[in-house]
Design a protein around this motif. Structure first.
Motif, PDB file in Angstrom:
ATOM      1  N   ALA A   3       5.687   2.746  -5.873  1.00 13.74           N
ATOM      2  CA  ALA A   3       6.691   3.809  -5.758  1.00 13.74           C
ATOM      3  C   ALA A   3       6.797   4.576  -7.075  1.00 13.74           C
ATOM      4  O   ALA A   3       6.868   5.812  -7.085  1.00 13.74           O
ATOM      5  N   GLY A   4       6.781   3.848  -8.190  1.00 14.80           N
ATOM      6  CA  GLY A   4       6.828   4.503  -9.496  1.00 14.80           C
ATOM      7  C   GLY A   4       5.590   5.328  -9.775  1.00 14.80           C
ATOM      8  O   GLY A   4       5.671   6.428 -10.328  1.00 14.80           O
ATOM      9  N   ALA A   5       4.427   4.804  -9.385  1.00 10.56           N
ATOM     10  CA  ALA A   5       3.174   5.546  -9.568  1.00 10.56           C
ATOM     11  C   ALA A   5       3.197   6.834  -8.753  1.00 10.56           C
ATOM     12  O   ALA A   5       2.784   7.898  -9.230  1.00 10.56           O
ATOM     13  N   LYS A   6       3.675   6.753  -7.532  1.00 12.78           N
ATOM     14  CA  LYS A   6       3.766   7.931  -6.668  1.00 12.78           C
ATOM     15  C   LYS A   6       4.668   8.995  -7.307  1.00 12.78           C
ATOM     16  O   LYS A   6       4.301  10.171  -7.390  1.00 12.78           O
ATOM     17  N   ALA A   7       5.832   8.577  -7.780  1.00 11.18           N
ATOM     18  CA  ALA A   7       6.774   9.522  -8.399  1.00 11.18           C
ATOM     19  C   ALA A   7       6.163  10.166  -9.641  1.00 11.18           C
ATOM     20  O   ALA A   7       6.286  11.381  -9.840  1.00 11.18           O
ATOM     21  N   TRP A   8       5.508   9.355 -10.475  1.00  8.38           N
ATOM     22  CA  TRP A   8       4.928   9.893 -11.706  1.00  8.38           C
ATOM     23  C   TRP A   8       3.765  10.832 -11.406  1.00  8.38           C
ATOM     24  O   TRP A   8       3.703  11.946 -11.921  1.00  8.38           O
ATOM     25  N   LEU A   9       2.832  10.383 -10.577  1.00  8.56           N
ATOM     26  CA  LEU A   9       1.626  11.167 -10.329  1.00  8.56           C
ATOM     27  C   LEU A   9       1.906  12.426  -9.514  1.00  8.56           C
ATOM     28  O   LEU A   9       1.298  13.472  -9.754  1.00  8.56           O
ATOM     29  N   GLU A  10       2.799  12.360  -8.551  1.00 11.40           N
ATOM     30  CA  GLU A  10       3.069  13.528  -7.705  1.00 11.40           C
ATOM     31  C   GLU A  10       4.088  14.484  -8.313  1.00 11.40           C
ATOM     32  O   GLU A  10       3.976  15.696  -8.138  1.00 11.40           O
ATOM     33  N   GLN A  11       5.090  13.941  -9.007  1.00 11.63           N
ATOM     34  CA  GLN A  11       6.207  14.779  -9.461  1.00 11.63           C
ATOM     35  C   GLN A  11       6.423  14.775 -10.978  1.00 11.63           C
ATOM     36  O   GLN A  11       7.283  15.503 -11.467  1.00 11.63           O
ATOM     37  N   GLY A  12       5.720  13.912 -11.703  1.00  9.54           N
ATOM     38  CA  GLY A  12       5.922  13.815 -13.147  1.00  9.54           C
ATOM     39  C   GLY A  12       7.255  13.186 -13.522  1.00  9.54           C
ATOM     40  O   GLY A  12       7.780  13.423 -14.607  1.00  9.54           O
TER      41      GLY A  12
ATOM     42  N   GLY B 214      -9.675  14.428   0.418  1.00  9.59           N
ATOM     43  CA  GLY B 214      -9.779  14.200  -1.019  1.00  9.59           C
ATOM     44  C   GLY B 214      -8.578  14.614  -1.835  1.00  9.59           C
ATOM     45  O   GLY B 214      -8.586  14.488  -3.052  1.00  9.59           O
ATOM     46  N   THR B 215      -7.533  15.118  -1.177  1.00  5.25           N
ATOM     47  CA  THR B 215      -6.346  15.550  -1.921  1.00  5.25           C
ATOM     48  C   THR B 215      -5.328  14.428  -2.104  1.00  5.25           C
ATOM     49  O   THR B 215      -4.325  14.609  -2.788  1.00  5.25           O
TER      50      THR B 215
ATOM     51  N   ALA C 254      -9.778   9.994  -8.249  1.00  2.00           N
ATOM     52  CA  ALA C 254     -10.119   9.825  -9.671  1.00  2.00           C
ATOM     53  C   ALA C 254      -8.860   9.800 -10.537  1.00  2.00           C
ATOM     54  O   ALA C 254      -8.763   9.018 -11.487  1.00  2.00           O
ATOM     55  N   GLU C 255      -7.899  10.625 -10.218  1.00  3.87           N
ATOM     56  CA  GLU C 255      -6.646  10.681 -10.981  1.00  3.87           C
ATOM     57  C   GLU C 255      -5.800   9.424 -10.764  1.00  3.87           C
ATOM     58  O   GLU C 255      -5.213   8.884 -11.700  1.00  3.87           O
ATOM     59  N   VAL C 256      -5.755   8.943  -9.541  1.00  2.32           N
ATOM     60  CA  VAL C 256      -4.969   7.747  -9.237  1.00  2.32           C
ATOM     61  C   VAL C 256      -5.623   6.513  -9.860  1.00  2.32           C
ATOM     62  O   VAL C 256      -4.947   5.683 -10.472  1.00  2.32           O
TER      63      VAL C 256
ATOM     64  N   GLY D 165       0.829  -1.199   0.000  1.00  2.18           N
ATOM     65  CA  GLY D 165       0.000   0.000   0.000  1.00  2.18           C
ATOM     66  C   GLY D 165       0.862   1.246   0.000  1.00  2.18           C
ATOM     67  O   GLY D 165       2.020   1.206   0.428  1.00  2.18           O
ATOM     68  N   MET D 166       0.295   2.346  -0.489  1.00  2.00           N
ATOM     69  CA  MET D 166       1.044   3.600  -0.571  1.00  2.00           C
ATOM     70  C   MET D 166       0.071   4.765  -0.632  1.00  2.00           C
ATOM     71  O   MET D 166      -0.944   4.699  -1.335  1.00  2.00           O
ATOM     72  N   LEU D 167       0.392   5.829   0.079  1.00  2.00           N
ATOM     73  CA  LEU D 167      -0.354   7.083  -0.042  1.00  2.00           C
ATOM     74  C   LEU D 167       0.197   7.843  -1.240  1.00  2.00           C
ATOM     75  O   LEU D 167       1.412   8.052  -1.353  1.00  2.00           O
ATOM     76  N   ILE D 168      -0.681   8.216  -2.139  1.00  2.00           N
ATOM     77  CA  ILE D 168      -0.307   9.024  -3.295  1.00  2.00           C
ATOM     78  C   ILE D 168      -1.068  10.331  -3.176  1.00  2.00           C
ATOM     79  O   ILE D 168      -2.303  10.342  -3.066  1.00  2.00           O
ATOM     80  N   ARG D 169      -0.363  11.418  -3.181  1.00  2.70           N
ATOM     81  CA  ARG D 169      -0.947  12.734  -2.932  1.00  2.70           C
ATOM     82  C   ARG D 169      -1.580  13.332  -4.190  1.00  2.70           C
ATOM     83  O   ARG D 169      -1.164  14.380  -4.685  1.00  2.70           O
TER      84      ARG D 169
END
Length: 156
Positions: free
Chosen positions: A130-139, A95-96, A20-22, A12-16
């Motif tokens: 981890a890759g999803a977090k980096a892409w979605l939060e930081q591009g 919701g953020t 809907a986007e995640v 599991g991971m929190l993605i900021r």
């Protein structure tokens, strides 16, 4: 080895980013390819035969969508023989942000093979998140999946 409970991979991971986007990042292969596989034949959709591909490994895998609940859950059969993979998405921080949980189970083989598959899957899905977090939060595309097993390095 005797198992008292079937092994499962759980991460599991929190993605900021909003749920809907995640959720969309795991449905749309144009986004998912930024952090996981290199090519997906189509968006995840019920009743559609889909294939995910990792071109750096010359590997393809069939995906059968079993259930989609928009912004809440994805359930697929993945691989041959198929295991079950479930993503759940929980809105957090007003919701953020979104907590994504992934569970992979229904591994085949004897007890030792099932445990090894669950451990390997845990490793892989931790990198996916981890890759999803980096892409979605930081591009940022980290290349974690491709770098996990580079050519010339023996498998453990």
């Amino acid at each position: 080895m005797e198992l008292h409970k079937a092994p499962a991979a759980q991460v599991g991971m929190l993605i900021r980013k909003p749920v809907a986007e995640v959720y969309e990042a795991f449905i749309d292969p144009a986004i998912t390819s930024k952090f996981w596989f290199t090519h997906g034949s189509a968006r995840l959709d019920s009743g559609r035969a889909i294939e995910w591909e990792w071109r750096m490994y010359d590997f393809k895998s069939p995906v059968a969508v079993r259930e989609l609940v928009k912004d809440q859950k994805i359930l697929v059969g993945w691989g041959e023989p198929a295991t079950t993979v479930e993503w759940t998405f929980k809105p957090m921080l007003d919701g953020t942000a979104t907590f994504v949980a992934i569970r992979n189970f229904d591994f085949q083989g004897d007890a030792g093979q099932q445990v090894k598959a669950a451990v390997d899957s845990t490793d892989g899905f931790a990198l996916v998140l981890a890759g999803a977090k980096a892409w979605l939060e930081q591009g940022i595309t980290l290349g974690l999946i491709g770098d996990r097993h580079p050519a010339g390095v023996p498998s453990a």
